[in-house]
Design an enzyme around this catalytic site. Structure first.
Site, short mmCIF file in Angstrom:
data_model
loop_
_atom_site.label_atom_id
_atom_site.label_comp_id
_atom_site.label_asym_id
_atom_site.label_seq_id
_atom_site.Cartn_x
_atom_site.Cartn_y
_atom_site.Cartn_z
N ASP A 8 0.86 -1.19 0.00
CA ASP A 8 0.00 0.00 0.00
C ASP A 8 0.90 1.24 0.00
O ASP A 8 1.71 1.43 0.90
CB ASP A 8 -0.89 -0.04 1.25
CG ASP A 8 -1.95 1.05 1.26
OD1 ASP A 8 -3.01 0.81 1.85
OD2 ASP A 8 -1.71 2.13 0.71
N ASP A 103 -3.63 2.21 -5.40
CA ASP A 103 -2.31 2.20 -4.75
C ASP A 103 -2.07 0.96 -3.89
O ASP A 103 -1.23 0.98 -3.02
CB ASP A 103 -2.10 3.47 -3.91
CG ASP A 103 -2.72 3.37 -2.52
OD1 ASP A 103 -3.76 2.71 -2.39
OD2 ASP A 103 -2.14 3.94 -1.59
N GLU A 104 -2.80 -0.10 -4.16
CA GLU A 104 -2.81 -1.21 -3.22
C GLU A 104 -2.95 -2.53 -3.96
O GLU A 104 -3.71 -2.63 -4.91
CB GLU A 104 -4.04 -0.98 -2.35
CG GLU A 104 -4.15 -1.71 -1.10
CD GLU A 104 -5.54 -1.44 -0.51
OE1 GLU A 104 -6.06 -2.36 0.13
OE2 GLU A 104 -6.11 -0.35 -0.71
P1 TTP Z 1 -5.22 5.02 0.77
O1 TTP Z 1 -4.21 3.96 0.51
O2 TTP Z 1 -6.38 4.66 1.64
O3 TTP Z 1 -4.55 6.28 1.45
P2 TTP Z 1 -3.13 6.94 1.18
O4 TTP Z 1 -2.30 6.13 0.24
O5 TTP Z 1 -3.34 8.36 0.77
O6 TTP Z 1 -2.48 6.96 2.61
P3 TTP Z 1 -1.90 5.72 3.47
O7 TTP Z 1 -0.46 6.04 3.70
O8 TTP Z 1 -2.71 5.72 4.73
O9 TTP Z 1 -2.10 4.48 2.65
O10 TTP Z 1 -5.83 5.54 -0.59
C1 TTP Z 1 -5.02 5.68 -1.76
C2 TTP Z 1 -5.44 6.89 -2.53
O11 TTP Z 1 -6.81 6.80 -2.88
C3 TTP Z 1 -5.29 8.18 -1.75
O12 TTP Z 1 -3.99 8.74 -1.88
C4 TTP Z 1 -6.36 9.04 -2.35
C5 TTP Z 1 -7.43 8.09 -2.82
N1 TTP Z 1 -8.56 8.09 -1.89
C6 TTP Z 1 -9.65 8.90 -2.16
O13 TTP Z 1 -9.68 9.58 -3.18
N2 TTP Z 1 -10.67 8.94 -1.26
C7 TTP Z 1 -10.67 8.21 -0.09
O14 TTP Z 1 -11.63 8.29 0.70
C8 TTP Z 1 -9.54 7.37 0.17
C9 TTP Z 1 -9.49 6.56 1.45
C10 TTP Z 1 -8.51 7.35 -0.74
MG MG Z 2 -2.12 4.07 0.49
#
Ligand code: TTP
Ligand code: MG
Length: 368
Positions: A8, A103-104
């Site tokens: 992630d 991103d995962e």
């Molecule tokens: P995430 O992996 O949930 O968050 P992140 O990568 O920003 O942070 P973390 O370090 O906690 O993993 O989500 C990936 C991307 O998806 C995030 O950068 C933006 C998008 N996203 C949205 O647009 N809306 C949302 O509600 C979430 C959770 C994510």
């Molecule tokens: Mg993330």
């Protein structure tokens, strides 16, 4: 015993913005909708999270919490391109790969192309490769199943690498807040809290039939996960149908020489990706977006499979010259190759699904 990795990216959209604009590094960066137009936060840099800002919060609230924050609109094409680079890195380790969002992804590395014995070594190598390819950090979780790997990747963010061995699972779960469990959102979390269940250890005390009586089918899932059990397979995505790269320019290109130079770079990049994925293809597509955002694609299908940069370059230069691009500035150029020779024996026509993977994710703000 399976070995699963969950990868992630850290603060994904915000991290890309900080990478591309060094003046934003170390600062609270909030990516999302317009705070003045009821926009929603997509994500925030870790500096911004220190102010209590998080995904799905109204952008106006975020600005109240951190008036000095830098508020940016999302650049989805760039994030998608980075996502593709990341997925390509993962593909180099295994085809047992399931992208779950932009991103995962989950990987089953019980067998892996690098021949590494330990999943932790694979996770380390993947993290290093992601930094090399994208200058961005990812967090990795290693575990005996998807649930444990996902929980693990979240434990030491950002830039974490957390390995949970089967014997560590009971201890990990005992004190794990149920809200950290994938699939348990605010509503279910509240119902569990009302039952006196706040950590997975509490959940474990409940018999399966009572959980099912209360939560329906999900009760079976809660019962299993309280014991660290999850037999969901990594769902391998469809055979890939195209491979490519694209660049959006900071300043539109109007000079043909400059376009050629960019195509040369892109051709080199696509060759690298094709080599890494061990595929070649017959159809070469040039994609352009003009300064007025009109999109144009031009394709040529060759008589044989190719994957070398020279063929990609020469073909796309020809396609470019046949288009009206020379007379119109371009803001994006891309090269992709389809009609790939990677359709293996184990793939049935039914598996050759949609052209592009789409990544569902929640609370995605509308771009203006
Ligand atoms: P995430 O992996 O949930 O968050 P992140 O990568 O920003 O942070 P973390 O370090 O906690 O993993 O989500 C990936 C991307 O998806 C995030 O950068 C933006 C998008 N996203 C949205 O647009 N809306 C949302 O509600 C979430 C959770 C994510
Ligand atoms: Mg993330």
């Amino acid at each position: 015993m399976r070995k699963i990795i969950h990868i992630d990216m850290d603060a994904f959209f915000a991290a890309v913005e900080q990478r591309d604009d060094p003046s934003l590094r170390g600062k609270p960066v909030i990516v999302g909708g317009d705070p003045d137009k009821r926009g929603v936060v997509a994500t925030a840099s870790y500096e911004a999270r220190a102010f209590g800002i998080h995904s799905a919060m109204p952008a106006a609230t975020a600005r109240r919490l951190c008036p000095t924050g830098v508020f940016l609109r999302p650049r989805m094409p760039t994030y998608r391109e980075v996502s593709r680079q990341v997925m390509d890195v993962l593909h180099a380790y295994t085809d047992q790969l399931e992208p779950v969002s932009i991103d995962e992804a989950y990987l089953d590395v019980t067998q892996n192309k690098a021949g590494l014995s330990y999943a932790s070594q694979v996770a380390r190598a993947i993290k290093d490769d992601i930094i090399k390819e994208t200058q961005l950090t990812a967090s990795a979780g290693v575990g005996p199943n998807k649930f444990i790997a996902k929980v693990a990747s979240d434990l030491n963010k950002p830039d974490g690498l957390t390995v949970i061995r089967p014997e560590d699972v009971p201890e990990l779960l005992r004190e794990l807040p149920v809200r950290k469990v994938p699939g348990i959102g605010p509503a279910t979390g509240q119902r569990l809290a009302d039952m006196g269940i706040s950590v997975v250890g509490d959940l474990r005390k409940w018999p399966e039939d009572e959980l099912v009586a209360t939560f329906g089918k999900a009760g079976h899932w809660f019962y299993a996960l309280a014991r660290g059990q999850d037999d969901r397979e990594v769902q391998v995505s469809h055979v890939r149908k195209s491979i490519g790269a694209e660049t959006t320019f900071d300043v539109d290109l109007s000079d043909l020489e400059d376009m050629h130079a960019e195509l040369k770079k892109l051709a080199g990049e696509v060759q690298r990706r094709m080599e890494r994925n061990d595929v070649r293809g017959r159809t070469i597509t040039l994609k352009m977006t003009h300064s007025d955002f009109t999109k144009v694609t031009r394709s040529a299908t060759l008589d044989a499979f190719h994957g070398d940069a020279a063929t990609l370059y020469e073909t796309t230069v020809e396609l470019l010259e046949q288009s009206e691009a020379p007379n119109r500035p371009v803001r994006l150029l891309g090269i992709s190759v389809s009609n790939l020779d990677n359709i293996g024996e184990d793939s049935t026509p039914a598996e050759t699904g949609p052209q592009q993977l789409t990544f569902p994710f929640f609370g995605h703000p509308r771009t203006p």
